[in-house]
Structures are given as structure tokens and as C-alpha cells.
Write a protein that holds these residues in place. Structure first.
Motif, PDB file in Angstrom:
ATOM      1  N   LEU A 154       0.831  -1.199   0.000  1.00  0.00           N
ATOM      2  CA  LEU A 154       0.000   0.000   0.000  1.00  0.00           C
ATOM      3  C   LEU A 154       0.869   1.254   0.000  1.00  0.00           C
ATOM      4  O   LEU A 154       0.629   2.185  -0.771  1.00  0.00           O
ATOM      5  N   LEU A 155       1.913   1.283   0.829  1.00  0.00           N
ATOM      6  CA  LEU A 155       2.802   2.444   0.873  1.00  0.00           C
ATOM      7  C   LEU A 155       3.473   2.690  -0.469  1.00  0.00           C
ATOM      8  O   LEU A 155       3.594   3.838  -0.911  1.00  0.00           O
ATOM      9  N   LEU A 156       3.895   1.632  -1.133  1.00  0.00           N
ATOM     10  CA  LEU A 156       4.522   1.793  -2.451  1.00  0.00           C
ATOM     11  C   LEU A 156       3.529   2.280  -3.502  1.00  0.00           C
ATOM     12  O   LEU A 156       3.864   3.137  -4.328  1.00  0.00           O
ATOM     13  N   ARG A 157       2.319   1.771  -3.465  1.00  0.00           N
ATOM     14  CA  ARG A 157       1.303   2.230  -4.413  1.00  0.00           C
ATOM     15  C   ARG A 157       0.982   3.711  -4.175  1.00  0.00           C
ATOM     16  O   ARG A 157       0.827   4.474  -5.127  1.00  0.00           O
ATOM     17  N   ILE A 158       0.901   4.100  -2.921  1.00  0.00           N
ATOM     18  CA  ILE A 158       0.667   5.512  -2.588  1.00  0.00           C
ATOM     19  C   ILE A 158       1.822   6.365  -3.081  1.00  0.00           C
ATOM     20  O   ILE A 158       1.617   7.404  -3.713  1.00  0.00           O
ATOM     21  N   SER A 159       3.028   5.925  -2.823  1.00  0.00           N
ATOM     22  CA  SER A 159       4.215   6.660  -3.265  1.00  0.00           C
ATOM     23  C   SER A 159       4.231   6.814  -4.785  1.00  0.00           C
ATOM     24  O   SER A 159       4.515   7.900  -5.310  1.00  0.00           O
ATOM     25  N   ASN A 160       3.921   5.752  -5.502  1.00  0.00           N
ATOM     26  CA  ASN A 160       3.888   5.806  -6.966  1.00  0.00           C
ATOM     27  C   ASN A 160       2.807   6.758  -7.476  1.00  0.00           C
ATOM     28  O   ASN A 160       3.045   7.519  -8.417  1.00  0.00           O
ATOM     29  N   LEU A 161       1.636   6.714  -6.857  1.00  0.00           N
ATOM     30  CA  LEU A 161       0.561   7.619  -7.260  1.00  0.00           C
ATOM     31  C   LEU A 161       0.945   9.073  -7.015  1.00  0.00           C
ATOM     32  O   LEU A 161       0.716   9.933  -7.868  1.00  0.00           O
ATOM     33  N   LEU A 162       1.521   9.340  -5.862  1.00  0.00           N
ATOM     34  CA  LEU A 162       1.919  10.707  -5.544  1.00  0.00           C
ATOM     35  C   LEU A 162       2.997  11.202  -6.521  1.00  0.00           C
ATOM     36  O   LEU A 162       2.977  12.364  -6.939  1.00  0.00           O
ATOM     37  N   ALA A 163       3.897  10.318  -6.890  1.00  0.00           N
ATOM     38  CA  ALA A 163       4.949  10.701  -7.858  1.00  0.00           C
ATOM     39  C   ALA A 163       4.325  11.019  -9.202  1.00  0.00           C
ATOM     40  O   ALA A 163       4.752  11.963  -9.890  1.00  0.00           O
ATOM     41  N   ARG A 164       3.313  10.252  -9.606  1.00  0.00           N
ATOM     42  CA  ARG A 164       2.644  10.481 -10.885  1.00  0.00           C
ATOM     43  C   ARG A 164       1.957  11.839 -10.962  1.00  0.00           C
ATOM     44  O   ARG A 164       1.902  12.438 -12.017  1.00  0.00           O
ATOM     45  N   VAL A 165       1.442  12.298  -9.820  1.00  0.00           N
ATOM     46  CA  VAL A 165       0.742  13.586  -9.817  1.00  0.00           C
ATOM     47  C   VAL A 165       1.640  14.729  -9.345  1.00  0.00           C
ATOM     48  O   VAL A 165       1.176  15.842  -9.134  1.00  0.00           O
ATOM     49  N   GLY A 166       2.927  14.416  -9.178  1.00  0.00           N
ATOM     50  CA  GLY A 166       3.887  15.460  -8.826  1.00  0.00           C
ATOM     51  C   GLY A 166       3.882  15.898  -7.383  1.00  0.00           C
ATOM     52  O   GLY A 166       4.192  17.028  -7.067  1.00  0.00           O
ATOM     53  N   ARG A 167       3.552  15.014  -6.466  1.00  0.00           N
ATOM     54  CA  ARG A 167       3.562  15.334  -5.039  1.00  0.00           C
ATOM     55  C   ARG A 167       4.685  14.643  -4.321  1.00  0.00           C
ATOM     56  O   ARG A 167       5.071  13.628  -4.431  1.00  0.00           O
TER      57      ARG A 167
END
Length: 124
Positions: A111-124
Motif C-alpha cells: 500500500l505504501l509503495l502504491r501511494i508513493s507511486n501515485l503521488l509521484a505520478r501527480v507530482g507530489r
């Protein structure tokens, strides 16, 4: 660092997620029902939502629908984290706009990795 909303009525799960996310230097906002989750997305600068499907007052699918219908919240990434695992639940959530769908029980590090990847995709 991102501000992440955890929308889940399971207090133990919410606290575990809060601990893990704060350990990754994120700010965490918690909501125990769908109405509180919607209010948080409207009044706070939320970068990502971890959303349970089955919550009191307003369920996760309706929270998702209202978020996606509101231009101010439509682009907030959503991770559905739920015990609902039927094909129809997964398909409905994906059609509704969730970015990730994980079923409980889950692997916290995943879950933490998926969150990290999503945040990176949206520039956060």
C-alpha cells in the motif's frame, strides 16, 4: 510530504495506517464515515485518499462518485482499500475513477509503495 486522507471506520486499521504514513513523513487526516471524508476533501488540501468501500452514513462508492463529480476534488488520487473483492465491486470502482484497488487483508508495504507511486505520478 503529502496530506493523505484515510477514510475508514476501522479505528485499529486507521491508526496503523496513520503510523505508517506519518513514518513516511506524510500528514494524515482521518474520517470514520463517508460524510466526514467528503467534508475533508472539500475543506482541506488533500493530496490522496485511502477509501474504504463500506462506511457509515455515506459508503465509499458514493464518496468516490461525489468526489469525481466535483471539479475541485475530481483529480485527487483515490486508493480503494476494502474487503469487497468481487469482480463487480472492482470493476465498478475502476469505472468510477479509483486509481488503485487493494483488498483487505493487504500488505502494508505494498500500500505504501502504491501511494508513493501515485503521488509521484501527480507530482507530489
Amino acid at each position: 510530504m503529502a496530506r493523505i486522507l484515510i477514510a475508514d471506520d476501522d479505528i485499529i486499521l486507521t491508526e496503523m495506517l496513520r503510523f505508517r504514513l506519518e513514518g513516511e513523513r506524510h500528514q494524515v487526516v482521518c474520517a470514520a464515515d463517508g460524510m466526514a471524508a467528503l467534508e475533508a476533501t472539500r475543506t482541506q488540501d488533500i493530496d490522496l485518499v485511502v477509501l474504504d468501500s463500506m462506511m457509515p452514513i455515506v459508503g465509499g462508492p458514493e464518496v468516490l462518485a461525489q468526489m469525481k463529480a466535483n471539479p475541485a476534488t475530481a483529480k485527487i488520487p483515490v486508493v480503494m482499500l476494502t474487503a469487497r473483492r468481487s469482480e463487480s465491486d472492482v470493476i465498478a470502482a475502476l469505472k468510477g475513477g479509483v486509481d488503485e484497488y487493494l483488498t483487505k487483508p493487504f500488505i502494508p508495504q505494498e500500500l505504501l509503495l502504491r501511494i508513493s507511486n501515485l503521488l509521484a505520478r501527480v507530482g507530489r
